[in-house]
Structure formats: C-alpha cells, structure tokens
Design a protein around this motif. Sequence first.
Motif, short mmCIF file in Angstrom:
data_model
loop_
_atom_site.label_atom_id
_atom_site.label_comp_id
_atom_site.label_asym_id
_atom_site.label_seq_id
_atom_site.Cartn_x
_atom_site.Cartn_y
_atom_site.Cartn_z
N GLY A 1 -3.75 -0.83 1.44
CA GLY A 1 -4.43 0.44 1.19
C GLY A 1 -5.39 0.80 2.31
O GLY A 1 -5.47 1.96 2.73
N VAL A 2 -6.13 -0.18 2.81
CA VAL A 2 -7.06 0.06 3.92
C VAL A 2 -6.28 0.49 5.17
O VAL A 2 -6.66 1.43 5.86
CB VAL A 2 -7.91 -1.19 4.21
N ILE A 3 -5.18 -0.18 5.44
CA ILE A 3 -4.36 0.18 6.61
C ILE A 3 -3.72 1.54 6.40
O ILE A 3 -3.66 2.36 7.31
CB ILE A 3 -3.30 -0.91 6.87
N GLY A 4 -3.26 1.80 5.18
CA GLY A 4 -2.59 3.07 4.89
C GLY A 4 -3.48 4.29 5.02
O GLY A 4 -2.99 5.39 5.24
N THR A 5 -4.79 4.09 4.90
CA THR A 5 -5.69 5.24 5.02
C THR A 5 -5.81 5.74 6.46
O THR A 5 -6.35 6.81 6.68
CB THR A 5 -7.10 4.90 4.50
N THR A 6 -5.29 4.99 7.42
CA THR A 6 -5.35 5.44 8.81
C THR A 6 -4.05 6.07 9.28
O THR A 6 -3.96 6.51 10.42
CB THR A 6 -5.68 4.27 9.75
N GLY B 1 -10.38 6.56 1.01
CA GLY B 1 -10.03 6.55 2.43
C GLY B 1 -11.08 7.17 3.33
O GLY B 1 -11.49 6.59 4.34
N HIS B 2 -11.55 8.36 2.97
CA HIS B 2 -12.53 9.05 3.82
C HIS B 2 -13.86 8.30 3.86
O HIS B 2 -14.47 8.16 4.92
CB HIS B 2 -12.74 10.49 3.32
N GLY B 3 -14.30 7.82 2.74
CA GLY B 3 -15.55 7.07 2.70
C GLY B 3 -15.45 5.73 3.41
O GLY B 3 -16.41 5.26 4.03
N LEU C 1 3.70 2.17 -5.82
CA LEU C 1 3.08 2.95 -4.74
C LEU C 1 1.84 3.73 -5.19
O LEU C 1 1.02 4.10 -4.35
CB LEU C 1 4.10 3.92 -4.15
N MET C 2 1.70 3.97 -6.45
CA MET C 2 0.59 4.78 -6.95
C MET C 2 -0.79 4.22 -6.57
O MET C 2 -1.66 5.00 -6.17
CB MET C 2 0.70 4.97 -8.46
N PRO C 3 -1.05 2.90 -6.67
CA PRO C 3 -2.38 2.42 -6.26
C PRO C 3 -2.69 2.72 -4.80
O PRO C 3 -3.82 3.02 -4.45
CB PRO C 3 -2.32 0.91 -6.51
N LEU C 4 -1.68 2.65 -3.93
CA LEU C 4 -1.91 2.93 -2.52
C LEU C 4 -2.25 4.40 -2.29
O LEU C 4 -3.13 4.74 -1.49
CB LEU C 4 -0.67 2.54 -1.69
N VAL C 5 -1.57 5.27 -3.00
CA VAL C 5 -1.85 6.71 -2.89
C VAL C 5 -3.25 7.02 -3.42
O VAL C 5 -4.01 7.77 -2.79
CB VAL C 5 -0.77 7.53 -3.63
N LEU C 6 -3.60 6.45 -4.56
CA LEU C 6 -4.92 6.69 -5.13
C LEU C 6 -6.02 6.12 -4.23
O LEU C 6 -7.09 6.71 -4.09
CB LEU C 6 -5.01 6.10 -6.53
N PHE C 7 -5.76 4.98 -3.61
CA PHE C 7 -6.72 4.38 -2.69
C PHE C 7 -7.00 5.33 -1.54
O PHE C 7 -8.15 5.56 -1.18
CB PHE C 7 -6.17 3.04 -2.17
N GLY D 1 -3.39 -12.95 -4.64
CA GLY D 1 -2.91 -12.68 -3.29
C GLY D 1 -2.17 -11.35 -3.21
O GLY D 1 -2.30 -10.61 -2.24
N LEU D 2 -1.41 -11.05 -4.26
CA LEU D 2 -0.71 -9.76 -4.32
C LEU D 2 -1.72 -8.61 -4.40
O LEU D 2 -1.58 -7.60 -3.72
CB LEU D 2 0.24 -9.73 -5.51
N ALA D 3 -2.75 -8.78 -5.22
CA ALA D 3 -3.78 -7.74 -5.34
C ALA D 3 -4.53 -7.56 -4.02
O ALA D 3 -4.80 -6.42 -3.60
CB ALA D 3 -4.76 -8.10 -6.46
N ALA D 4 -4.85 -8.65 -3.36
CA ALA D 4 -5.52 -8.56 -2.06
C ALA D 4 -4.60 -7.90 -1.03
O ALA D 4 -5.06 -7.14 -0.17
CB ALA D 4 -5.93 -9.95 -1.58
N GLY D 5 -3.31 -8.18 -1.12
CA GLY D 5 -2.34 -7.53 -0.23
C GLY D 5 -2.31 -6.03 -0.44
O GLY D 5 -2.22 -5.25 0.51
#
Length: 153
Positions: free
Chosen positions: A88-93, A20-22, A9-15, A79-83
């Motif tokens: 991460g892009v979806i999670g920022t919203t 996220g704002h940018g 989960l850490m990469p998603l949180v860091l993303f 594919g896992l990295a792209a996922g």
Amino acid sequence: MLPGFGLLLMPLVLFEMYWGHGLWGDFAPAWPGGAYAFAGTVGALVPLVFIAWVWPLILMDWKKSKPRSLAWAIASLPGLAAGYLVAGVIGTTLRPKRRRDWDYDCYREGGPCWVHVHYPWLWAVGLAATLAVIALLIGLFARHVRRSSATAP
C-alpha cells in the motif's frame, strides 16, 4: 473468483485513497532522514515482510501434523498483513498510466505526481534498499549453511 480478487485489492485502493496524501506529504518528509530515508526503509522492508509471510508456509507439513500446519498457516498472516501495508505504501507513489488522468488530486501535496516531482529518485532508493537487504539475507543464509555443514558429523 472476481469478487475474491476485488476483495484482495480493496485494502490497497482504500489505503491510497485515505492515507496516501498524508503519508507522502506529511509523514515521509518528517521521517528521520526525510522522504528518501523513508523510501529506503520501505524498500528494506519488502524482502523482510516477504520472508515473514513465506517462511511459516514453508515449514508446513500437512502429512506430518495438521494442527501444527494450521498453526504455521496462521503464523504467516501477520507477514501477509505487513506485506499489504508495504504494498500500500509503495502503491501510493504509482502515477496513473495515462497522462490525461493526472488531475489535481495527482498533483495535490502527497499525491503520486507530487511525489515524483519532489522526490524524483524515490524509486531508485527503494529498489537499492530492497536489493541490498536481499544480498544481505542471501549472505547470511550462505553463512548459516556453511557453518551448519561444517559442524555436521
């Protein structure tokens, strides 16, 4: 087990924290067609990156060939990295669950609350794009199966 889950989960949180704002404040509005087109692009990528991750794993057969199966497992990593990137892009919203947690950072330009105020139908565009690509992929797969069964001896 818990440290492994935290590591995933850490990469998603860091993303979300650093980009996220940018992403939604600067990059998405500048996307050709605006933020809604960007959401449609991200939604269309969801099934595609899922297939890019899962398809090589389906092709693995450890009993037949271990080196080839290992190669397919390695082939699924992009594919896992792209996922992770799309998640991460979806999670920022995603806004915090509790309204009391909607602080200045949430309403700052590009923050989750700001995104929902400026683009209220973002989720619908992303979902529609995801469903459209899934329907297209199912149609292409059915056409492929029909064509291959018609040419079978």
